[in-house]
Write a protein that holds these residues in place. Structure first.
Motif, short mmCIF file in Angstrom:
data_model
loop_
_atom_site.label_atom_id
_atom_site.label_comp_id
_atom_site.label_asym_id
_atom_site.label_seq_id
_atom_site.Cartn_x
_atom_site.Cartn_y
_atom_site.Cartn_z
N ARG A 26 -3.87 30.51 -23.13
CA ARG A 26 -3.10 29.28 -22.86
C ARG A 26 -2.13 29.48 -21.70
O ARG A 26 -2.10 28.68 -20.77
N ASP A 27 -1.35 30.55 -21.77
CA ASP A 27 -0.31 30.76 -20.76
C ASP A 27 -0.87 30.94 -19.35
O ASP A 27 -0.23 30.58 -18.38
N ASN A 28 -2.06 31.51 -19.26
CA ASN A 28 -2.68 31.75 -17.96
C ASN A 28 -3.74 30.69 -17.61
O ASN A 28 -4.44 30.83 -16.61
N ARG A 29 -3.87 29.71 -18.49
CA ARG A 29 -4.87 28.66 -18.30
C ARG A 29 -6.24 29.26 -18.01
O ARG A 29 -6.93 28.87 -17.06
N CYS A 30 -6.59 30.22 -18.84
CA CYS A 30 -7.83 30.96 -18.67
C CYS A 30 -8.93 30.35 -19.54
O CYS A 30 -8.74 30.15 -20.74
N GLN A 62 -7.40 24.79 -26.29
CA GLN A 62 -6.48 25.39 -25.32
C GLN A 62 -7.14 25.65 -23.98
O GLN A 62 -6.53 26.22 -23.07
N GLY A 63 -8.41 25.30 -23.85
CA GLY A 63 -9.06 25.40 -22.56
C GLY A 63 -10.16 26.44 -22.45
O GLY A 63 -10.79 26.55 -21.40
#
Length: 116
Positions: A26-30, A62-63
């Protein structure tokens, strides 16, 4: 992102480890996860239902789009990985690999928009 699993995997350990990888995703949009089960000892069927019904939907929300799972075909963990693969279905683009290099290449192709 790279997740390396080592040794026998308890239900509690799987939940903790899988949940922990959601934060950097989530934090790195990975959108890409390389899950390495080559050093796992024994099956982990006890957590497959949780991964399929709880973790995978949250990871996708979350992507996460591409999930490369590396297993040793001779291991009991491979059977658990196959059950997870079947359960996840269309939620994620998931592929099983016997060699980490193949998994890395697939993820790189996906990042370039070449793989599905």
């Amino acid at each position: 992102m790279y997740n390396n699993w080592v040794g026998y995997q308890t239900y509690v350990g799987i939940v903790a480890g899988a949940d922990a990888c959601l934060f950097p995703l989530r934090d790195n949009r990975c959108a890409y996860l390389l899950n390495d089960n080559r050093e796992v000892v024994g099956p982990w069927n006890h957590a497959v239902a949780w991964i399929v019904t709880d973790w995978a939907p949250r990871a996708a929300a979350q992507g996460l789009t591409h999930f490369a799972n590396v297993v040793s075909s001779e291991s009991m963990a491979a059977q658990s990985a196959e059950a997870m693969f079947l359960g996840i279905g269309a939620r994620l683009q998931m592929r099983m690999f016997g060699a980490i290099e193949e998994a890395q290449a697939w993820l790189r192709e996906a990042q370039r928009g070449v793989a599905s």
